[in-house]
Design a protein around this motif. Structure first.
Motif, mmCIF file in Angstrom:
data_model
loop_
_atom_site.group_PDB
_atom_site.id
_atom_site.type_symbol
_atom_site.label_atom_id
_atom_site.label_comp_id
_atom_site.label_asym_id
_atom_site.label_seq_id
_atom_site.Cartn_x
_atom_site.Cartn_y
_atom_site.Cartn_z
ATOM 1 N N ALA A 166 45.347 59.577 33.901
ATOM 2 C CA ALA A 166 46.528 58.857 34.841
ATOM 3 C C ALA A 166 47.519 59.639 35.289
ATOM 4 O O ALA A 166 48.273 60.386 34.548
ATOM 5 N N ASP A 167 48.038 59.397 36.470
ATOM 6 C CA ASP A 167 49.202 59.988 36.928
ATOM 7 C C ASP A 167 50.556 59.300 36.510
ATOM 8 O O ASP A 167 50.240 58.156 35.748
ATOM 9 N N ALA A 168 51.629 59.483 36.950
ATOM 10 C CA ALA A 168 52.728 58.843 36.610
ATOM 11 C C ALA A 168 52.814 57.433 36.825
ATOM 12 O O ALA A 168 53.644 56.703 36.406
ATOM 13 N N GLN A 169 52.068 56.904 38.003
ATOM 14 C CA GLN A 169 51.991 55.432 38.310
ATOM 15 C C GLN A 169 50.660 54.702 37.669
ATOM 16 O O GLN A 169 50.560 53.463 37.873
ATOM 17 N N GLY A 170 50.030 55.466 36.729
ATOM 18 C CA GLY A 170 49.054 54.657 36.048
ATOM 19 C C GLY A 170 47.720 54.642 36.957
ATOM 20 O O GLY A 170 46.947 53.800 36.676
ATOM 21 N N LEU A 171 47.588 55.631 37.847
ATOM 22 C CA LEU A 171 46.349 55.669 38.888
ATOM 23 C C LEU A 171 45.480 56.777 38.584
ATOM 24 O O LEU A 171 46.269 57.808 38.253
ATOM 25 N N ASN B 252 26.390 50.662 70.999
ATOM 26 C CA ASN B 252 25.566 49.583 70.344
ATOM 27 C C ASN B 252 26.397 49.026 69.128
ATOM 28 O O ASN B 252 26.024 48.177 68.625
ATOM 29 N N GLY B 253 27.477 49.634 68.613
ATOM 30 C CA GLY B 253 28.245 49.379 67.580
ATOM 31 C C GLY B 253 27.298 50.037 66.400
ATOM 32 O O GLY B 253 26.124 50.133 66.375
ATOM 33 N N VAL B 254 27.919 50.229 65.072
ATOM 34 C CA VAL B 254 27.250 51.059 64.041
ATOM 35 C C VAL B 254 28.323 50.650 62.900
ATOM 36 O O VAL B 254 29.096 50.397 62.807
ATOM 37 N N GLU B 255 27.182 50.629 61.764
ATOM 38 C CA GLU B 255 27.998 50.683 60.419
ATOM 39 C C GLU B 255 27.914 51.985 59.852
ATOM 40 O O GLU B 255 26.694 52.483 59.572
ATOM 41 N N LYS B 256 28.874 52.501 59.373
ATOM 42 C CA LYS B 256 28.992 53.859 58.911
ATOM 43 C C LYS B 256 29.325 53.715 57.266
ATOM 44 O O LYS B 256 30.227 52.851 56.931
ATOM 45 N N LYS B 257 28.852 54.423 56.576
ATOM 46 C CA LYS B 257 29.085 54.568 54.894
ATOM 47 C C LYS B 257 29.691 55.963 54.656
ATOM 48 O O LYS B 257 29.220 56.901 54.884
ATOM 49 N N ILE B 258 31.022 55.919 54.348
ATOM 50 C CA ILE B 258 31.945 57.034 54.364
ATOM 51 C C ILE B 258 32.469 57.284 52.841
ATOM 52 O O ILE B 258 32.666 56.194 52.108
ATOM 53 N N LYS B 259 32.272 58.440 52.202
ATOM 54 C CA LYS B 259 32.901 58.812 51.026
ATOM 55 C C LYS B 259 34.178 58.917 51.053
ATOM 56 O O LYS B 259 34.814 59.762 51.909
ATOM 57 N N VAL B 260 35.011 58.110 50.304
ATOM 58 C CA VAL B 260 36.638 58.163 50.271
ATOM 59 C C VAL B 260 37.213 58.549 49.103
ATOM 60 O O VAL B 260 36.698 57.592 47.993
ATOM 61 N N LYS B 261 37.955 59.464 48.950
ATOM 62 C CA LYS B 261 38.951 59.607 47.610
ATOM 63 C C LYS B 261 40.114 58.609 47.615
ATOM 64 O O LYS B 261 40.976 59.030 48.694
ATOM 65 N N ARG B 262 40.072 57.676 46.675
ATOM 66 C CA ARG B 262 41.421 56.916 46.845
ATOM 67 C C ARG B 262 41.745 56.685 45.330
ATOM 68 O O ARG B 262 41.070 56.834 44.323
ATOM 69 N N LYS B 263 43.048 56.600 45.110
ATOM 70 C CA LYS B 263 43.526 56.055 43.928
ATOM 71 C C LYS B 263 43.398 54.624 43.334
ATOM 72 O O LYS B 263 43.792 53.840 44.220
ATOM 73 N N ILE B 264 42.972 54.520 42.011
ATOM 74 C CA ILE B 264 42.985 53.193 41.794
ATOM 75 C C ILE B 264 43.157 52.915 40.301
ATOM 76 O O ILE B 264 43.845 53.941 39.667
ATOM 77 N N GLN B 265 43.532 51.835 40.077
ATOM 78 C CA GLN B 265 44.062 51.523 38.753
ATOM 79 C C GLN B 265 43.264 52.154 37.650
ATOM 80 O O GLN B 265 42.265 51.819 37.459
ATOM 81 N N ASP B 266 43.835 52.673 36.684
ATOM 82 C CA ASP B 266 43.309 53.133 35.606
ATOM 83 C C ASP B 266 43.272 51.916 34.104
ATOM 84 O O ASP B 266 44.095 51.067 34.072
ATOM 85 N N ALA B 267 41.870 51.849 33.772
ATOM 86 C CA ALA B 267 41.528 50.987 32.924
ATOM 87 C C ALA B 267 42.334 50.789 31.660
ATOM 88 O O ALA B 267 42.917 49.805 31.044
ATOM 89 N N GLY B 268 42.969 52.180 31.339
ATOM 90 C CA GLY B 268 43.767 52.399 30.045
ATOM 91 C C GLY B 268 45.322 52.237 30.144
ATOM 92 O O GLY B 268 45.911 52.187 29.243
ATOM 93 N N THR B 269 45.613 51.840 31.335
ATOM 94 C CA THR B 269 47.222 51.860 31.409
ATOM 95 C C THR B 269 47.335 50.329 31.449
ATOM 96 O O THR B 269 46.938 49.323 31.956
ATOM 97 N N THR B 270 48.665 50.162 30.708
ATOM 98 C CA THR B 270 49.272 48.977 30.312
ATOM 99 C C THR B 270 50.679 48.827 31.022
ATOM 100 O O THR B 270 51.272 49.980 30.939
ATOM 101 N N TYR B 271 51.337 47.710 31.296
ATOM 102 C CA TYR B 271 52.488 47.664 31.885
ATOM 103 C C TYR B 271 53.441 46.821 31.140
ATOM 104 O O TYR B 271 53.149 45.734 30.512
ATOM 105 N N LYS B 272 54.782 46.944 31.186
ATOM 106 C CA LYS B 272 55.904 46.110 30.754
ATOM 107 C C LYS B 272 56.701 45.622 32.009
ATOM 108 O O LYS B 272 56.997 46.384 32.909
ATOM 109 N N THR B 273 57.452 44.501 31.690
ATOM 110 C CA THR B 273 58.448 44.160 32.653
ATOM 111 C C THR B 273 59.777 45.236 32.785
ATOM 112 O O THR B 273 60.153 45.719 31.776
#
Length: 373
Positions: A203-208, A138-159
């Motif tokens: 945040a990790d070394a990549q700011g995530l 029938n097809g289905v929509e599943k809601k799954i909890k996923v742990k993922r790395k996201i950008q940290d709001a307190g991280t800033t970058y430079k060139t």
């Protein structure tokens, strides 16, 4: 000494493009990480097969390899085998996802941003989702909890000072083919074109930072065990101005207690008593859309196949539905009391109990042939 690419794939040196692709797919499936979790040798073989395919599937690279062997790609001369083996799984899935028919998004570089800067793509995440036959039908929509790395709001970058924000560095090398100029990802910023200026302690070394999210996954009707779906942008974020990776969803089909799947068709084993076979009956059976009652004609023979059209699995390509095939099995009693035994002894010589197959009573092999015709 590196292994010969043709030997790795188990093909001859005059193999066609189609034969190369077929051989790689076979090796990739055999040594796929999902089939060999934690097996470092299988992972190594998986990478070797991808490296061999990366060269032999490219007409120009294959010609250079046939002439000069592995030496043709030493010193960064045009790239072979992902730069001589420095690859990761996301590189492989990104370049060769079509081999598996699963639509991998991959990791690594995703293209160019403004000013020629290459945008880094976050790594993919992979999960397994178990589905019942009813959900698959029938097809289905599943809601799954996923742990993922996201950008940290307190991280800033430079060139990045090494590549000036382009994400890549250019170098000139001498090879047996002459001087060649190659571009490769900047090792300082990892190809992002930016380095971290400030970041929070979390945040990790990549700011995530790691965060758990609820992801909604729409699974179409008709998927099969082992099939992989892609949810774009729900993998790990990339640092800086990169784009998120994808979430790869591997389908697992749960075993049904009464139904067996064969492509788009389903099979059901129905057992009836000798009396029910003689007198006829009606039985309630399972389908993927609920229970239905079917009629069994009197005098039905064991091995009879009843076809319920449209009660199978939908084709994922939209070509209609399969059927439910009900296999009738007449159950022979294993123990009898004295009265029952006397009855069957009297009937043993009765002409109505003697086998008299007609032309319409097809053999088992004829029934199987009809079922697939």
């Amino acid at each position: 000494m590196k292994e010969d690419y043709y030997d790795i794939l188990g093909i001859s040196k005059n193999a066609s493009t189609a034969e190369i692709k077929k051989a790689y797919r076979k090796k990739a499936i055999e040594f796929h990480p999902d089939k060999n979790p934690g097996d470092t040798k299988a992972e190594d073989n998986f990478k070797k097969a991808a490296e061999a395919y990366e060269v032999l599937s490219n007409e120009d690279k294959r010609a250079r390899y046939d002439r000069f062997g592995h030496q043709a790609f030493e010193g960064g001369g045009g790239g072979g085998g992902f730069g001589g083996g420095g690859m990761n799984m996301d590189d492989i899935f990104s370049q060769f996802g079509d081999i598996f028919g699963g639509g991998f998004g991959g990791g690594g570089f995703s293209g160019f941003g403004g000013g020629g800067q290459r945008r880094v793509k976050g790594s993919n995440l992979r999960i397994r989702v178990s589905l019942t036959l009813e959900e698959i039908a029938n097809g289905v929509e599943k809601k799954i909890k996923v742990k993922r790395k996201i950008q940290d709001a307190g991280t800033t970058y430079k060139t990045c000072p090494t590549c000036n924000g382009t994400g890549q560095v250019t170098r000139v090398t001498n090879t047996i083919l002459g001087r060649m100029q190659t571009a490769s990802p900047c090792t300082t910023c990892g190809g992002a074109g930016q380095t971290i200026d400030k970041k929070s302690p979390e945040a990790d070394a990549q700011g995530l930072i790691m965060k758990e999210e609820m992801v909604s996954i729409k699974i179409p009707a008709g998927v099969e065990d082992g099939m992989q779906l892609k949810v774009s942008g729900k993998g790990n974020d990339a640092p800086g101005n990169g784009v998120p990776g994808d979430l790869i969803v591997a389908i697992e089909e749960k075993e049904h207690p009464n139904l067996q799947r064969e492509g788009v068709n389903l099979h059901y084993d129905l057992y009836i008593s000798f009396s029910e076979a003689t007198l006829g009956t009606s039985k309630e059976i399972d389908t993927v859309s609920g229970k239905v009652r079917i009629k069994i004609d009197e005098g039905v023979q064991s091995g009879k196949i009843l076809r319920l059209r449209g009660k199978g699995i939908p084709s994922i390509n939209g070509y209609g539905k399969g059927d439910l095939l009900v296999h009738v099995n007449v159950w022979t009693p294993k123990t009898l009391n004295r009265e029952q035994r006397d009855f069957f002894e009297r009937m043993a010589s009765d002409e109505h109990f003697q086998p008299k197959p007609e032309k319409s009573d097809k053999s088992f092999f004829e029934k199987v042939k009809d079922m697939f015709s």
